[in-house]
Design a protein around this motif. Structure first.
Motif, PDB file in Angstrom:
ATOM      1  N   ALA A   1      51.070  86.379  -1.105  1.00 23.39           N
ATOM      2  CA  ALA A   1      49.637  86.177  -1.333  1.00 23.39           C
ATOM      3  C   ALA A   1      48.809  87.231  -0.609  1.00 23.39           C
ATOM      4  O   ALA A   1      48.878  87.347   0.614  1.00 23.39           O
ATOM      5  N   TRP A   2      48.023  88.000  -1.402  1.00 22.88           N
ATOM      6  CA  TRP A   2      46.997  88.823  -0.763  1.00 22.88           C
ATOM      7  C   TRP A   2      45.653  88.097  -0.871  1.00 22.88           C
ATOM      8  O   TRP A   2      45.494  87.234  -1.713  1.00 22.88           O
ATOM      9  N   SER A   3      44.738  88.434   0.028  1.00 17.15           N
ATOM     10  CA  SER A   3      43.494  87.683   0.201  1.00 17.15           C
ATOM     11  C   SER A   3      43.785  86.199   0.378  1.00 17.15           C
ATOM     12  O   SER A   3      43.185  85.343  -0.279  1.00 17.15           O
ATOM     13  N   PRO A   4      44.719  85.848   1.281  1.00 17.24           N
ATOM     14  CA  PRO A   4      45.151  84.451   1.382  1.00 17.24           C
ATOM     15  C   PRO A   4      44.068  83.500   1.872  1.00 17.24           C
ATOM     16  O   PRO A   4      44.160  82.292   1.644  1.00 17.24           O
ATOM     17  N   LEU A   5      43.031  84.047   2.516  1.00 20.97           N
ATOM     18  CA  LEU A   5      41.939  83.206   3.016  1.00 20.97           C
ATOM     19  C   LEU A   5      40.690  83.327   2.154  1.00 20.97           C
ATOM     20  O   LEU A   5      39.620  82.860   2.534  1.00 20.97           O
ATOM     21  N   ALA A   6      40.817  83.944   0.968  1.00 23.28           N
ATOM     22  CA  ALA A   6      39.690  84.110   0.045  1.00 23.28           C
ATOM     23  C   ALA A   6      38.502  84.797   0.739  1.00 23.28           C
ATOM     24  O   ALA A   6      37.358  84.492   0.468  1.00 23.28           O
ATOM     25  N   GLN A   7      38.836  85.743   1.644  1.00 26.09           N
ATOM     26  CA  GLN A   7      37.817  86.446   2.427  1.00 26.09           C
ATOM     27  C   GLN A   7      36.850  85.458   3.087  1.00 26.09           C
ATOM     28  O   GLN A   7      35.650  85.705   3.208  1.00 26.09           O
ATOM     29  N   GLY A   8      37.388  84.319   3.488  1.00 25.91           N
ATOM     30  CA  GLY A   8      36.604  83.309   4.184  1.00 25.91           C
ATOM     31  C   GLY A   8      35.873  82.337   3.290  1.00 25.91           C
ATOM     32  O   GLY A   8      35.258  81.374   3.784  1.00 25.91           O
ATOM     33  N   ALA A   9      35.944  82.535   1.970  1.00 30.34           N
ATOM     34  CA  ALA A   9      35.124  81.739   1.051  1.00 30.34           C
ATOM     35  C   ALA A   9      35.495  80.266   1.018  1.00 30.34           C
ATOM     36  O   ALA A   9      34.667  79.430   0.644  1.00 30.34           O
ATOM     37  N   VAL A  10      36.723  79.912   1.380  1.00 31.71           N
ATOM     38  CA  VAL A  10      37.142  78.503   1.316  1.00 31.71           C
ATOM     39  C   VAL A  10      37.174  77.833   2.690  1.00 31.71           C
ATOM     40  O   VAL A  10      37.470  76.643   2.789  1.00 31.71           O
ATOM     41  N   LEU A  11      36.860  78.578   3.729  1.00 30.38           N
ATOM     42  CA  LEU A  11      37.053  78.040   5.080  1.00 30.38           C
ATOM     43  C   LEU A  11      36.016  76.993   5.471  1.00 30.38           C
ATOM     44  O   LEU A  11      36.223  76.224   6.404  1.00 30.38           O
ATOM     45  N   GLY A  12      34.901  76.947   4.736  1.00 37.67           N
ATOM     46  CA  GLY A  12      33.887  75.937   5.013  1.00 37.67           C
ATOM     47  C   GLY A  12      34.014  74.688   4.178  1.00 37.67           C
ATOM     48  O   GLY A  12      33.201  73.754   4.313  1.00 37.67           O
ATOM     49  N   GLU A  13      35.020  74.631   3.306  1.00 38.28           N
ATOM     50  CA  GLU A  13      35.219  73.449   2.463  1.00 38.28           C
ATOM     51  C   GLU A  13      35.479  72.218   3.338  1.00 38.28           C
ATOM     52  O   GLU A  13      36.237  72.270   4.309  1.00 38.28           O
ATOM     53  N   ALA A  14      34.873  71.089   2.964  1.00 41.42           N
ATOM     54  CA  ALA A  14      34.984  69.879   3.781  1.00 41.42           C
ATOM     55  C   ALA A  14      36.427  69.445   3.976  1.00 41.42           C
ATOM     56  O   ALA A  14      36.812  69.015   5.073  1.00 41.42           O
TER      57      ALA A  14
ATOM     58  N   GLY B   1      52.772  75.620  15.019  1.00 37.80           N
ATOM     59  CA  GLY B   1      52.836  74.463  15.902  1.00 37.80           C
ATOM     60  C   GLY B   1      52.369  73.168  15.279  1.00 37.80           C
ATOM     61  O   GLY B   1      52.238  72.154  15.971  1.00 37.80           O
ATOM     62  N   PHE B   2      52.108  73.161  13.976  1.00 35.77           N
ATOM     63  CA  PHE B   2      51.685  71.934  13.302  1.00 35.77           C
ATOM     64  C   PHE B   2      52.154  71.980  11.856  1.00 35.77           C
ATOM     65  O   PHE B   2      52.562  73.029  11.359  1.00 35.77           O
ATOM     66  N   GLU B   3      52.086  70.837  11.192  1.00 31.43           N
ATOM     67  CA  GLU B   3      52.540  70.752   9.795  1.00 31.43           C
ATOM     68  C   GLU B   3      51.580  69.887   9.009  1.00 31.43           C
ATOM     69  O   GLU B   3      51.121  68.841   9.488  1.00 31.43           O
ATOM     70  N   LEU B   4      51.266  70.321   7.795  1.00 29.53           N
ATOM     71  CA  LEU B   4      50.377  69.568   6.923  1.00 29.53           C
ATOM     72  C   LEU B   4      51.175  68.504   6.173  1.00 29.53           C
ATOM     73  O   LEU B   4      52.321  68.727   5.777  1.00 29.53           O
ATOM     74  N   SER B   5      50.544  67.356   5.958  1.00 25.44           N
ATOM     75  CA  SER B   5      51.185  66.293   5.184  1.00 25.44           C
ATOM     76  C   SER B   5      51.067  66.598   3.692  1.00 25.44           C
ATOM     77  O   SER B   5      50.299  67.482   3.277  1.00 25.44           O
ATOM     78  N   ALA B   6      51.799  65.843   2.888  1.00 24.40           N
ATOM     79  CA  ALA B   6      51.721  66.014   1.435  1.00 24.40           C
ATOM     80  C   ALA B   6      50.303  65.766   0.942  1.00 24.40           C
ATOM     81  O   ALA B   6      49.805  66.475   0.051  1.00 24.40           O
ATOM     82  N   ASP B   7      49.626  64.786   1.492  1.00 24.55           N
ATOM     83  CA  ASP B   7      48.241  64.501   1.084  1.00 24.55           C
ATOM     84  C   ASP B   7      47.314  65.650   1.464  1.00 24.55           C
ATOM     85  O   ASP B   7      46.377  65.982   0.714  1.00 24.55           O
ATOM     86  N   GLU B   8      47.540  66.241   2.621  1.00 25.93           N
ATOM     87  CA  GLU B   8      46.697  67.361   3.042  1.00 25.93           C
ATOM     88  C   GLU B   8      46.936  68.588   2.165  1.00 25.93           C
ATOM     89  O   GLU B   8      45.986  69.282   1.774  1.00 25.93           O
ATOM     90  N   LEU B   9      48.181  68.842   1.824  1.00 29.24           N
ATOM     91  CA  LEU B   9      48.479  69.944   0.900  1.00 29.24           C
ATOM     92  C   LEU B   9      47.793  69.710  -0.441  1.00 29.24           C
ATOM     93  O   LEU B   9      47.208  70.630  -1.027  1.00 29.24           O
ATOM     94  N   ALA B  10      47.841  68.479  -0.928  1.00 30.72           N
ATOM     95  CA  ALA B  10      47.225  68.153  -2.217  1.00 30.72           C
ATOM     96  C   ALA B  10      45.710  68.318  -2.166  1.00 30.72           C
ATOM     97  O   ALA B  10      45.086  68.749  -3.144  1.00 30.72           O
ATOM     98  N   ALA B  11      45.110  67.990  -1.035  1.00 31.84           N
ATOM     99  CA  ALA B  11      43.654  68.137  -0.902  1.00 31.84           C
ATOM    100  C   ALA B  11      43.250  69.603  -0.989  1.00 31.84           C
ATOM    101  O   ALA B  11      42.199  69.941  -1.568  1.00 31.84           O
TER     102      ALA B  11
ATOM    103  N   VAL C   1      39.060  71.297   4.065  1.00 36.69           N
ATOM    104  CA  VAL C   1      39.725  72.223   4.995  1.00 36.69           C
ATOM    105  C   VAL C   1      39.272  71.968   6.425  1.00 36.69           C
ATOM    106  O   VAL C   1      40.096  71.897   7.350  1.00 36.69           O
ATOM    107  N   THR C   2      37.980  71.816   6.623  1.00 33.11           N
ATOM    108  CA  THR C   2      37.478  71.616   7.991  1.00 33.11           C
ATOM    109  C   THR C   2      37.919  70.272   8.574  1.00 33.11           C
ATOM    110  O   THR C   2      38.202  70.181   9.771  1.00 33.11           O
ATOM    111  N   SER C   3      38.014  69.249   7.724  1.00 34.36           N
ATOM    112  CA  SER C   3      38.459  67.950   8.242  1.00 34.36           C
ATOM    113  C   SER C   3      39.937  67.980   8.615  1.00 34.36           C
ATOM    114  O   SER C   3      40.339  67.397   9.628  1.00 34.36           O
ATOM    115  N   ILE C   4      40.744  68.679   7.805  1.00 33.51           N
ATOM    116  CA  ILE C   4      42.169  68.824   8.135  1.00 33.51           C
ATOM    117  C   ILE C   4      42.320  69.624   9.428  1.00 33.51           C
ATOM    118  O   ILE C   4      43.130  69.295  10.299  1.00 33.51           O
ATOM    119  N   ALA C   5      41.502  70.668   9.577  1.00 33.70           N
ATOM    120  CA  ALA C   5      41.556  71.488  10.786  1.00 33.70           C
ATOM    121  C   ALA C   5      41.244  70.653  12.025  1.00 33.70           C
ATOM    122  O   ALA C   5      41.938  70.738  13.048  1.00 33.70           O
TER     123      ALA C   5
END
Length: 277
Positions: free
Chosen positions: A188-201, A247-257, A203-207
């Motif tokens: 994957a290139w541009s894996p963070l969408a140049q920051g465009a998805v980092l403010g999604e609710a 150091g952490f792992e996302l759950s199946a529900d978090e991946l789906a979100a 993503v921030t709640s999972i973080a």
């Protein structure tokens, strides 16, 4: 390689670190410091390209690092205007010289540029380099399923990697499926969408739940789905932060979100823009 970073096994048996460092749009004078910071943080896989104009900067950082060559995984790409059998071989020599290396780990065709009708001949040149042992693996970038099918049908050589724009807003599912069908690793290139998805609710709640940053969550989303990922930054703290994703792992529900964030979210230059060169 760094034992912290898992490897993926390419279809010719070569091991490639799943997390690497990209230098797209980093000016050459800044590239040496950025790559040095990445190497200090633990990265051992570096991705550049002829068109980026910073292969020399990457080479300086590698030479100055003192890290054993066998611990490094270096990728570069042949540009559109150099496509064709003989011109690709010349371009490879030029890139290798700028990088200061005698062998490359991964060489990619940067774009298919089908209107030029040269990508199959270019691929045959990459096959020659592979046969000669001058590169450990060969692959493509920005290739769609039809381009992959043609390469394989006409040459019998299956790309080891297909590097495509991929992030939560643009998941390139048809290409990922084609890669999987042929045993091609998706990078994957541009894996963070140049920051465009980092403010999604989502993503921030999972973080917050994992005491992680949104960028770390999105990188973790990529890694847990088996993709190679190459985040880019020139800020040492951000470079280190993007490496700290084991150091952490996302759950199946978090991946789906995060999967559910898909939309028409291309962030990089479109093929027509790149292919003009």
């Amino acid at each position: 390689m760094n034992p912290t970073v898992p490897d993926v096994t390419l279809n010719n048996g070569v091991q490639m670190p799943q997390l690497g460092f990209g230098v797209f749009q980093v000016p050459d004078p800044e590239t040496t410091a950025a790559v040095a910071a990445a190497l200090d943080a633990g990265y051992r896989s570096i991705d550049t390209a002829a068109i980026y104009g910073n292969e020399a900067g990457v080479g300086r950082a590698l030479a100055e690092s003192g890290i054993d060559r066998e611990q490094l995984f270096v990728t570069t790409k042949v540009w559109n205007s150099d496509q064709g059998f003989d011109s690709t071989l010349r371009a490879f020599d030029t890139s290798l010289g700028k990088l200061g290396l005698d062998r490359l780990d991964l060489y990619l065709i940067h774009w298919p540029t089908p209107e030029r009708e040269l990508f199959v001949d270019t691929w045959r040149a990459l096959g020659r380099l592979l046969d000669e042992g001058r590169v450990r693996a060969v692959g493509v970038s920005n290739f769609e399923p039809a381009h992959l099918e043609r390469l394989i049908a006409e040459t019998g050589l299956v790309p080891a990697v297909n590097q495509v724009e991929l992030h939560p807003a643009l998941q390139n599912r048809a290409t990922v499926a084609a890669n999987h069908r042929h045993g091609i690793v998706t990078e994957a290139w541009s894996p963070l969408a140049q920051g465009a998805v980092l403010g999604e609710a989502s993503v921030t709640s999972i973080a917050a739940r994992h005491d992680a940053t949104p960028a770390q969550v999105v990188l973790r989303w990529h890694l847990q789905q088996g993709r190679v990922v190459i985040p880019k930054s020139v800020t040492p703290s951000r470079i280190a932060e993007n490496f700290d994703v084991f150091g952490f792992e996302l759950s199946a529900d978090e991946l789906a979100a995060i999967d559910a964030l898909e939309r028409d979210g291309r962030t990089g230059p479109h093929p027509v823009e790149f292919n003009a060169a």
